[in-house]
Design a protein around this motif. Structure first.
Motif, mmCIF file in Angstrom:
data_model
loop_
_atom_site.group_PDB
_atom_site.id
_atom_site.type_symbol
_atom_site.label_atom_id
_atom_site.label_comp_id
_atom_site.label_asym_id
_atom_site.label_seq_id
_atom_site.Cartn_x
_atom_site.Cartn_y
_atom_site.Cartn_z
ATOM 1 N N GLU A 1 1.492 4.927 11.698
ATOM 2 C CA GLU A 1 1.274 5.993 12.678
ATOM 3 C C GLU A 1 -0.074 5.834 13.367
ATOM 4 O O GLU A 1 -0.181 5.971 14.597
ATOM 5 N N LYS A 2 -1.125 5.531 12.593
ATOM 6 C CA LYS A 2 -2.446 5.340 13.176
ATOM 7 C C LYS A 2 -2.463 4.140 14.127
ATOM 8 O O LYS A 2 -3.077 4.189 15.201
ATOM 9 N N ALA A 3 -1.804 3.053 13.715
ATOM 10 C CA ALA A 3 -1.756 1.863 14.566
ATOM 11 C C ALA A 3 -1.020 2.155 15.866
ATOM 12 O O ALA A 3 -1.419 1.693 16.942
ATOM 13 N N LEU A 4 0.068 2.938 15.784
ATOM 14 C CA LEU A 4 0.831 3.285 16.983
ATOM 15 C C LEU A 4 -0.002 4.134 17.934
ATOM 16 O O LEU A 4 -0.018 3.895 19.148
ATOM 17 N N ILE A 5 -0.716 5.135 17.389
ATOM 18 C CA ILE A 5 -1.569 5.979 18.224
ATOM 19 C C ILE A 5 -2.646 5.140 18.910
ATOM 20 O O ILE A 5 -2.921 5.292 20.109
ATOM 21 N N GLN B 1 -8.289 -6.064 -2.142
ATOM 22 C CA GLN B 1 -7.464 -6.668 -1.105
ATOM 23 C C GLN B 1 -6.989 -5.598 -0.142
ATOM 24 O O GLN B 1 -7.000 -4.398 -0.454
ATOM 25 N N THR B 2 -6.582 -6.013 1.046
ATOM 26 C CA THR B 2 -5.997 -5.093 2.011
ATOM 27 C C THR B 2 -4.715 -5.690 2.568
ATOM 28 O O THR B 2 -4.488 -6.904 2.489
ATOM 29 N N VAL B 3 -3.872 -4.828 3.126
ATOM 30 C CA VAL B 3 -2.674 -5.278 3.830
ATOM 31 C C VAL B 3 -2.734 -4.726 5.251
ATOM 32 O O VAL B 3 -3.374 -3.698 5.510
ATOM 33 N N GLU B 4 -2.101 -5.421 6.167
ATOM 34 C CA GLU B 4 -2.163 -5.067 7.589
ATOM 35 C C GLU B 4 -0.854 -4.453 8.049
ATOM 36 O O GLU B 4 0.228 -4.958 7.746
ATOM 37 N N VAL B 5 -0.955 -3.349 8.780
ATOM 38 C CA VAL B 5 0.200 -2.779 9.472
ATOM 39 C C VAL B 5 -0.076 -2.865 10.970
ATOM 40 O O VAL B 5 -1.199 -2.609 11.421
ATOM 41 N N ARG B 6 0.909 -3.250 11.726
ATOM 42 C CA ARG B 6 0.717 -3.472 13.158
ATOM 43 C C ARG B 6 1.776 -2.716 13.960
ATOM 44 O O ARG B 6 2.940 -2.639 13.560
ATOM 45 N N ALA B 7 1.356 -2.146 15.074
ATOM 46 C CA ALA B 7 2.266 -1.467 15.997
ATOM 47 C C ALA B 7 2.119 -2.082 17.380
ATOM 48 O O ALA B 7 1.008 -2.421 17.802
ATOM 49 N N SER B 8 3.231 -2.231 18.084
ATOM 50 C CA SER B 8 3.228 -2.795 19.440
ATOM 51 C C SER B 8 3.952 -1.837 20.371
ATOM 52 O O SER B 8 5.000 -1.264 20.013
ATOM 53 N N SER C 1 0.836 -1.194 0.000
ATOM 54 C CA SER C 1 0.000 0.000 0.000
ATOM 55 C C SER C 1 0.872 1.246 0.000
ATOM 56 O O SER C 1 1.960 1.264 0.588
ATOM 57 N N SER C 2 0.375 2.287 -0.641
ATOM 58 C CA SER C 2 1.083 3.568 -0.649
ATOM 59 C C SER C 2 0.875 4.320 0.666
ATOM 60 O O SER C 2 1.462 5.385 0.883
ATOM 61 N N LYS C 3 0.035 3.765 1.557
ATOM 62 C CA LYS C 3 -0.292 4.427 2.828
ATOM 63 C C LYS C 3 0.337 3.720 4.025
ATOM 64 O O LYS C 3 -0.156 3.842 5.153
ATOM 65 N N ILE C 4 1.425 2.988 3.799
ATOM 66 C CA ILE C 4 2.063 2.233 4.889
ATOM 67 C C ILE C 4 2.473 3.138 6.045
ATOM 68 O O ILE C 4 2.214 2.843 7.218
ATOM 69 N N ALA C 5 3.132 4.268 5.738
ATOM 70 C CA ALA C 5 3.620 5.160 6.793
ATOM 71 C C ALA C 5 2.467 5.697 7.627
ATOM 72 O O ALA C 5 2.526 5.710 8.869
ATOM 73 N N GLU C 6 1.398 6.156 6.942
ATOM 74 C CA GLU C 6 0.234 6.664 7.660
ATOM 75 C C GLU C 6 -0.421 5.567 8.491
ATOM 76 O O GLU C 6 -0.869 5.797 9.616
ATOM 77 N N TYR D 1 8.497 0.756 21.595
ATOM 78 C CA TYR D 1 7.519 0.429 20.570
ATOM 79 C C TYR D 1 8.202 -0.163 19.349
ATOM 80 O O TYR D 1 9.403 -0.012 19.134
ATOM 81 N N SER D 2 7.424 -0.854 18.556
ATOM 82 C CA SER D 2 7.895 -1.396 17.283
ATOM 83 C C SER D 2 6.711 -1.440 16.330
ATOM 84 O O SER D 2 5.562 -1.459 16.753
ATOM 85 N N ASP D 3 7.001 -1.421 15.026
ATOM 86 C CA ASP D 3 5.924 -1.536 14.048
ATOM 87 C C ASP D 3 6.409 -2.337 12.854
ATOM 88 O O ASP D 3 7.602 -2.441 12.596
ATOM 89 N N HIS D 4 5.493 -2.933 12.143
ATOM 90 C CA HIS D 4 5.809 -3.679 10.930
ATOM 91 C C HIS D 4 4.555 -3.848 10.108
ATOM 92 O O HIS D 4 3.453 -3.615 10.585
ATOM 93 N N TYR D 5 4.760 -4.223 8.858
ATOM 94 C CA TYR D 5 3.592 -4.437 8.018
ATOM 95 C C TYR D 5 3.569 -5.870 7.532
ATOM 96 O O TYR D 5 4.594 -6.483 7.279
ATOM 97 N N ILE D 6 2.361 -6.418 7.463
ATOM 98 C CA ILE D 6 2.155 -7.803 7.057
ATOM 99 C C ILE D 6 1.586 -7.790 5.652
ATOM 100 O O ILE D 6 0.487 -7.270 5.423
#
Length: 222
Positions: free
Chosen positions: A143-147, A207-214, A135-140, A176-181
């Protein structure tokens, strides 16, 4: 969203630690196509020459497909030499082969190009490649997942403290950490079956892709 909680002693410095994860689902609007260029030869010179020919061929294919330079990433050529008869302890007439490998990554928005690239590569002798949604919105999304994870961690800490009859103090520590699946997930909308169409493709389905923040946040207990 997931959470684990850990209360720690001693009493003189009591803290509560919340481990929280949150994710965002993003529309898949990109495909990352990975190609492995490899070659083998009896000598390093022979292997490298063949590799250069295949590398040049791939570069020509990408130019013909009008892939922009900023959408192409690659690694330097890797070479290794290995014995092909017996084992490495065989000192009697050993035979060796040199192999090369290079990874090239191509990103594009036009999903209809996916099949065309594969067919073109197969026709030109390439046999090691794969694609994945992005996705072209990975960075955004990160950030949303982290918040979301931070807010959920704070809410959980306050709930635990209130229930326990204590107050939450300032933050003691945070990691914290983040990654995309990149695994695609089906969306609940725009999922119309197109079996009647002769040119139907799996690419017709959104389709969608998942980004996760911990996060791991420790609060002082007052």
């Amino acid at each position: 969203m997931s959470c684990t909680t850990l209360a720690q002693q001693p009493v003189s410095e009591r803290i509560i630690t919340i481990n929280m994860s949150a994710s965002e689902m993003l529309p898949a609007d990109l495909i990352i196509f990975n190609v492995n260029i490899n070659a083998e030869g009896k000598t390093p010179q022979e292997a490298y020459k063949l590799h250069q020919e295949r590398e040049s061929l791939l570069a020509s294919v990408l130019k013909d497909l009008d892939i922009k330079e900023e959408n192409i990433d690659y690694e330097p050529v890797r070479m290794n030499r290995r014995q092909i008869n017996g084992n490495r302890y065989n000192t009697e007439n050993p035979e060796y082969i040199t192999a090369t490998n290079q990874s090239v990554s191509i990103t594009f928005e036009d999903f209809s190009m996916y099949e065309k690239i594969q067919l073109t590569l197969i026709e030109n002798g390439f046999d090691s490649f794969n694609g994945q949604f992005s996705s072209s919105k990975i960075a955004e999304g990160k950030e949303k997942a982290l918040i979301s994870a931070i807010e959920a961690a704070k809410e959980r800490a306050e709930l635990i403290a209130k229930t326990s009859g204590v107050d939450i103090g300032p933050v003691s520590n945070i990691n914290y950490s983040d990654h995309y699946i990149g695994l695609p997930q089906k969306t609940s909308s725009s999922m119309e079956m197109m079996s009647a169409a002769r040119d139907a493709s799996m690419m017709d389905f959104s389709q969608t892709v998942e980004v996760r923040a911990s996060v791991s946040i420790s609060y002082f207990i007052e």
